[in-house]
Structure formats: C-alpha cells, structure tokens
Design a protein around this motif. Sequence first.
Motif, PDB file in Angstrom:
ATOM      1  N   ALA A  54     -38.953 -17.997  35.301  1.00  0.00           N
ATOM      2  CA  ALA A  54     -39.977 -18.708  36.053  1.00  0.00           C
ATOM      3  C   ALA A  54     -41.155 -19.087  35.169  1.00  0.00           C
ATOM      4  N   ALA A  55     -41.472 -18.240  34.195  1.00  0.00           N
ATOM      5  CA  ALA A  55     -42.585 -18.549  33.288  1.00  0.00           C
ATOM      6  C   ALA A  55     -42.277 -19.771  32.433  1.00  0.00           C
ATOM      7  N   PHE A  56     -41.029 -19.880  31.992  1.00  0.00           N
ATOM      8  CA  PHE A  56     -40.673 -21.002  31.122  1.00  0.00           C
ATOM      9  C   PHE A  56     -40.306 -22.257  31.903  1.00  0.00           C
ATOM     10  N   LEU A  57     -39.902 -22.104  33.163  1.00  0.00           N
ATOM     11  CA  LEU A  57     -39.645 -23.275  34.006  1.00  0.00           C
ATOM     12  C   LEU A  57     -40.882 -23.552  34.851  1.00  0.00           C
ATOM     13  N   TRP A 117     -39.057 -25.905  39.747  1.00  0.00           N
ATOM     14  CA  TRP A 117     -38.533 -24.771  40.513  1.00  0.00           C
ATOM     15  C   TRP A 117     -37.587 -25.232  41.625  1.00  0.00           C
ATOM     16  N   ARG A 118     -37.700 -26.475  42.043  1.00  0.00           N
ATOM     17  CA  ARG A 118     -36.844 -26.962  43.122  1.00  0.00           C
ATOM     18  C   ARG A 118     -35.376 -26.887  42.731  1.00  0.00           C
ATOM     19  N   MET A 119     -35.090 -27.081  41.455  1.00  0.00           N
ATOM     20  CA  MET A 119     -33.703 -27.011  40.998  1.00  0.00           C
ATOM     21  C   MET A 119     -33.144 -25.596  41.128  1.00  0.00           C
ATOM     22  N   ALA A 120     -33.999 -24.599  40.981  1.00  0.00           N
ATOM     23  CA  ALA A 120     -33.559 -23.205  41.087  1.00  0.00           C
ATOM     24  C   ALA A 120     -33.738 -22.648  42.492  1.00  0.00           C
ATOM     25  N   GLY A 121     -34.395 -23.395  43.380  1.00  0.00           N
ATOM     26  CA  GLY A 121     -34.626 -22.915  44.735  1.00  0.00           C
ATOM     27  C   GLY A 121     -35.663 -21.813  44.815  1.00  0.00           C
ATOM     28  N   TRP A 122     -36.689 -21.870  43.946  1.00  0.00           N
ATOM     29  CA  TRP A 122     -37.714 -20.830  43.899  1.00  0.00           C
ATOM     30  C   TRP A 122     -39.000 -21.300  44.571  1.00  0.00           C
ATOM     31  N   TYR A 123     -39.728 -20.335  45.106  1.00  0.00           N
ATOM     32  CA  TYR A 123     -41.009 -20.599  45.760  1.00  0.00           C
ATOM     33  C   TYR A 123     -42.020 -19.537  45.321  1.00  0.00           C
ATOM     34  N   VAL A 179     -42.319 -15.386  42.440  1.00  0.00           N
ATOM     35  CA  VAL A 179     -41.191 -16.320  42.403  1.00  0.00           C
ATOM     36  C   VAL A 179     -40.080 -15.723  43.259  1.00  0.00           C
ATOM     37  N   GLY A 180     -39.648 -16.466  44.267  1.00  0.00           N
ATOM     38  CA  GLY A 180     -38.647 -15.921  45.173  1.00  0.00           C
ATOM     39  C   GLY A 180     -37.784 -17.005  45.778  1.00  0.00           C
ATOM     40  N   THR A 181     -36.627 -16.614  46.266  1.00  0.00           N
ATOM     41  CA  THR A 181     -35.730 -17.523  46.962  1.00  0.00           C
ATOM     42  C   THR A 181     -36.224 -17.752  48.389  1.00  0.00           C
ATOM     43  N   LEU A 182     -35.563 -18.667  49.092  1.00  0.00           N
ATOM     44  CA  LEU A 182     -35.965 -18.953  50.462  1.00  0.00           C
ATOM     45  C   LEU A 182     -35.821 -17.719  51.344  1.00  0.00           C
ATOM     46  N   ASP A 183     -34.733 -16.967  51.182  1.00  0.00           N
ATOM     47  CA  ASP A 183     -34.551 -15.751  51.982  1.00  0.00           C
ATOM     48  C   ASP A 183     -35.646 -14.730  51.695  1.00  0.00           C
ATOM     49  N   GLU A 184     -36.041 -14.600  50.427  1.00  0.00           N
ATOM     50  CA  GLU A 184     -37.109 -13.657  50.086  1.00  0.00           C
ATOM     51  C   GLU A 184     -38.454 -14.123  50.642  1.00  0.00           C
TER      52      GLU A 184
END
Length: 493
Positions: free
Chosen positions: A204-207, A297-303, A328-333
Amino acid sequence: MSVAGPSAPAFTTDAAGTWHRVHPVSPLVRGWVAVVAVAYIFGRNAFDSFVAGDWEDEGGVSAGAPLPIIGAIIGAAVVVFGLVFFLSWRFTRYQVTDTSVHINSGVVFRQQRQARIDRVQAIDVVQPLVARAFGLAELKFEVADGGKSVMRLAFLKLGEAKRLRAAILARAAGVDMDPLAPGEVQEAPETPVLALRPGRIVGAAFLSGTTAGALIVAAGLGVAVGISGEPAILFGAFPIILGFAAGYWKTITTDYNFRLAVSVDGVRLHYGMLETRSQTIPPGRVQAVGISQGPIWRMAGWYRVQVNVAGYGADTTDSGSRSVILPVGTLDEVMTVLGLVFPDPGVDDPFAVFTAGLRGRGTGHGFVPAPRQARWLDPLAWRRNAYRATDTALLCRRGAVVRLLQLVPHERTQSLGLRQGPLMARLGLASFALHSTPGPIRPLVKHMSVANALALFAEQAKRAATARRMHAREQWLEPAQAAQQNEEVKRGD
C-alpha cells in the motif's frame, strides 16, 4: 470493564490528597535527544579538526578547540539538560479521582490542568523506541473540548499506564464499582477483529500517491539530464530522493503490525514498528467516518477509513495516523470496521447501501444524485455526487478519481450550511456542507439542485435535533436507572 479480582493487579483511583509522580527514568527518555544533538554538533567539529590536522596553525597557535574543552562543553550540556529534566520530573504530579484527572507541572511557571473523565473521547498508550527499552509508556487522552492532546503523562510503567487507562475508561463509561473494593478496576479483555499483513502495508505504501510523485520527479530528472547532458543534476536531487524515501519509511513503520480489536471500553487499535501505539476509542465517540479509495488502490480493491473524534481535531503531530482506523483494507474489512464504529446503520441492507456509496453512480439504493446541469462544473464526478439519509446517519458520496464516502451520525451533526457561487446560482445548483468536529472528514454534498439542497437542509436539522435528544448519555455503561436520574437532575438544573 470489570472489577479487579485477586489474580489481577488493579488500579485504585485516588483520594483528594493523593498524588503520584511519573517514572524516575522519564528525564532520560525525554532528554537523550538533546544530549545527543549537543554531542554530535561539538563532536563533529572536533573530529573534523582532528582528521584535518587543524588543531594548530602554522605558528603553533591553537586553531581549534582541544578535546578537553569539547568534553567539558558536552559534560556541561549533560548536567544542564539533566538538571532541567530532573526539575521537570520533580514538579510533575498527577491524580486520578472518580470524576477528574489532574496534572500539575512546571518549574518556573506552574501549570495545573484538569479534565472531566466523563468527557474523555479517546486514550492512547504510546511507547517510543527508548521508552520500550525501559518498559515505559506515555499516556495521552483527549477530551471533548480539546483541539489537541490536553493530557499527557510521560512516562509510566507499561502496566501502570494500562491500568490508568482502564480506570479512566471505567469512570467515563459509568461502571458500577464493587462496594467491597471501591475504585479498583482492571483492563477489560479484548477480542481481536483483524490484523494486516506486513506485505499489504508495504504494498500500500508503494502503490500510493507518493510513488506517482516519485515517478513524475524521476521522469523530470531524466529529461533534464538528457537535455543538459549533466549527470550531476542527479546529485542535486538527492534531498528530494531522500524525502521520498523518508515518506515511505514513515508510512510503513507507522502502519506496521496494525491490529484492530474490540472490548467493552471501545475499539482498540495497535500499530507501529519502532514507536508502538495502543489506541482506545470509546463507543459513541466517533463523530464522522470517511472512506476513500485512490485510482491505484482501485486495482487492488483497497480502501482507507478515517474518523473524526472530538479532541483529536486537526492535530498533525502524528502525521494524522491517530485518525486512521483502517490504513488499507478490503471491502469486507471496511464493512467490519463500520460495524464497530457505526453499529446501527439505520438501513435493512447496509452492505448494499454502503457498497453503492463506495462504487455506485446515479440513483441506486436510495441515493439522491446531482442534476444533469452539474456536469458543467464536475464533468467527471457529477454522476457520483449524491447523498442518502438513513434512520441514523447521513451518507455523502462524491469523487470520481478519488472516491469518497462520508458518514455522519445524526446526533453528531454540529451545524449545517449551503454554499452557492455565481456560476452555481446560474445553473440552479448548491452544495450542502455538514459540519462535524474538526478532523480529516469534512462532509460535503456537491452541486445539488437548489430544491434538493433546501429540502435536505430542513430535514437534516430536524433529524439532528431529534437524534441528540435520544442520544444524550455520555456514559455508555451507566445503568439505565442511574442514567434516568442524571437526566432528571440535568433537566432540573
């Protein structure tokens, strides 16, 4: 929060005349940086002169300070700093009663600070690297009327800091004490909810936007070297490169080992590599929630999930990390975290509604979007700009490149506002602003029709007034009968 048993150490709140001091090692933990800085400045000069052979000039006259003088200066600095920090420790006292926290400090100018426990918003237990070596921790907590940290105790033994936190949270929650052991409490157990793997933190830091900025700078340097033919330009850019590296390091070390847990005294966050932090946000203290997602982050599905908490304000001393409850977390998280800080969403299908707020466009799932004429002011995001009011909160959705969803519980609404510039007036548009406590979340519904903006303004004012009357309790574990009596006393006053 539970009453202490015989097998667990307890923290006993203080009588009126009882005071405590912080740990005696605190001056060393706080003052070592100043001593090292003085030693570095004078030591470096002495070392440079020694290596260059400049102790004496050609006439045999001393051209630089000899080592004994350098040592004396450093020794004097150690004594002065040591005396200052010792006096600071000697004159710092604290007291925790059933109703307030008191801290007295200062040598020349005395300072007496007091905070009501029932106004506590969040509590942190912080361990800098040197403090960890001694098993010490700093206790920081926020109150509702503070724009930054209003209470800091540095440093206490880690166990004592945790018991002190438990005592403050017990009083803030309105816990009934055991008549046989009044004032004794222990830290409530916690249930782990989620933990982030180191690989995701690093990724997440590098993306992130830092990488985008680094690539732009690298491209610019490449063009400059190509045009000028001077590779030395790269050496001149070394401070910029070092700045990007420091940014990556700060992000990774801050979010490293991030863990989230829940207990009866609130949501607990644990994170940090070199400096570790244990953060507790009591129930109902979150004023607003913001969820964001950048294009990479949209490509990885992170929020990323942030909150406004009364007392944190716009304080940036910790790079804003204290307002982040999911780096940094997924939609479920994200949905799991929302369930902890926002347990009553006020809709039958919260997953679908929140997903529409994060990913949707147009009118799906009850969202009221911006009208078509808003495309002249917001050509990319006008379909995303929308709002939805549930039974318990207002949801504000906006942004196309960076997607934003902001949630504000009705009872946490501070004030409302409508904004309209000359071009917006020409197009029949207005923006609706909902004011929460100071923080990273600034709820806004952009470019609504004037009719929808006026209707939302009136309806939200009613919802906020009703919700504040229904959620007047500050002590979340206070027995119902006692809470009713307190409300009657308040009405009588």
